[in-house]
Design an enzyme around this catalytic site. Sequence first.
Site, PDB file in Angstrom:
ATOM      1  CB  CYS A 157     -20.903 -72.914  32.008  1.00 27.77           C
ATOM      2  SG  CYS A 157     -20.420 -71.721  30.744  1.00 27.77           S
ATOM      3  CG  HIS A 199     -24.040 -78.718  32.739  1.00 33.00           C
ATOM      4  ND1 HIS A 199     -22.900 -78.427  33.444  1.00 33.00           N
ATOM      5  CD2 HIS A 199     -23.692 -78.640  31.429  1.00 33.00           C
ATOM      6  CE1 HIS A 199     -21.900 -78.173  32.602  1.00 33.00           C
ATOM      7  NE2 HIS A 199     -22.356 -78.300  31.358  1.00 33.00           N
TER       8      HIS A 199
END
Length: 306
Positions: A239, A208
């Site tokens: 997330c 990420h």
Amino acid sequence: MIPTSVTLVEVGPRDGLQNEAQPVSAAQKVELVQRLQAAGCREIEVTSFVSPKWVPQMADNAEVMAGIRRQSGVRYSVLTPNMKGLEAALPTRPDEIVVFGAATEAFSQRNINCSIADSIERFRPVVAAAHAAGIKVRGAVSCALGCPYQGEVSADEVERVVRLLKDIGVDHCGIADTIGVGTPRRAQAALERALKHYPLAEVSGHFHDTYGQALANIYASLELGLHVFDTSIAGLGGCPYAKGATGNVATEDVVFMLHGMGIATGIDLDLLVDAGGYISDALGRPPVSRVGKTLLAKRRQAAAAA
Ligand code: HMG
Ligand code: MG
């Protein structure tokens, strides 16, 4: 050591959209998958078979899987955290499934509502049933470079979960920087632990880009010879159980870097930018991808000048 070709696993339809607050229709998700495969993506993570109470955006999983027009040579994967997920997924004919564990107890509890040890016991029959159906299993190790609840995560903690996944027969190990805090040497240290248990072709990086480190982490991974990475079109995502974490590194940015280094991906950057433009328009905001944004702006300038 630097590979001459790289496989990108496009996770935008799943990791990218799972946390999206606004509605995205099944038809739009199907269209996104269509455009990604038209651009040359050969591995696409389409959706997840998780609780719709936990992740409402993925509630249309079966509809999306039924809607995609499969192209030969493309592998379609889905997330299945337990037997219930696998049983729902199997009739939708995934080529690959993903079980997702975590390097920390706190994240395991928040994300999948059980301890690391319990998660492995939940995955064990999932792996066996998938293999019995001839389906490959990827495993993800979340929070491998940092945890939103625990903070620092050691390479020992990562290796412990890698070994547990290996023991239950998981075929591939993805090292995931869920909150994007990892830096290149830390990324290498975690990957090296995975490489102690899995061959090079079966280890991937899932970075990420919250702190803007993902491209550097991919470069550092290439130095180890790694040649499989998860990326998300337009840089979509985050997330639901890692507040503030942004999307995966944008596929467009990774393709631009790799092609600039002479590394093949099989992806057509122009068509990829189209796919990023499509989903960004559907969401009503510009892509997070710097490359996507720049190339779309250039197209607009060229159209205006014509
Ligand atoms: P649980 O509550 O422990 O499960 O949830 P349970 O077995 O006790 O069941 C509770 C309820 O959920 C029951 O329904 C079950 O039927 C239902 P009720 O009787 O209350 O109506 N249920 C399910 N429904 C649909 N599909 C299923 C399923 N399983 C149970 N598979 C569970 C455990 C894992 C299901 C839950 O915690 C969950 O869905 N969590 C969401 C996890 C998730 O999707 N996280 C985001 C993806 S992971 C990620 O993004 C990280 C990654 O990108 C790598 C990285 O960046 O780190 C991969
Ligand atoms: Mg992720």
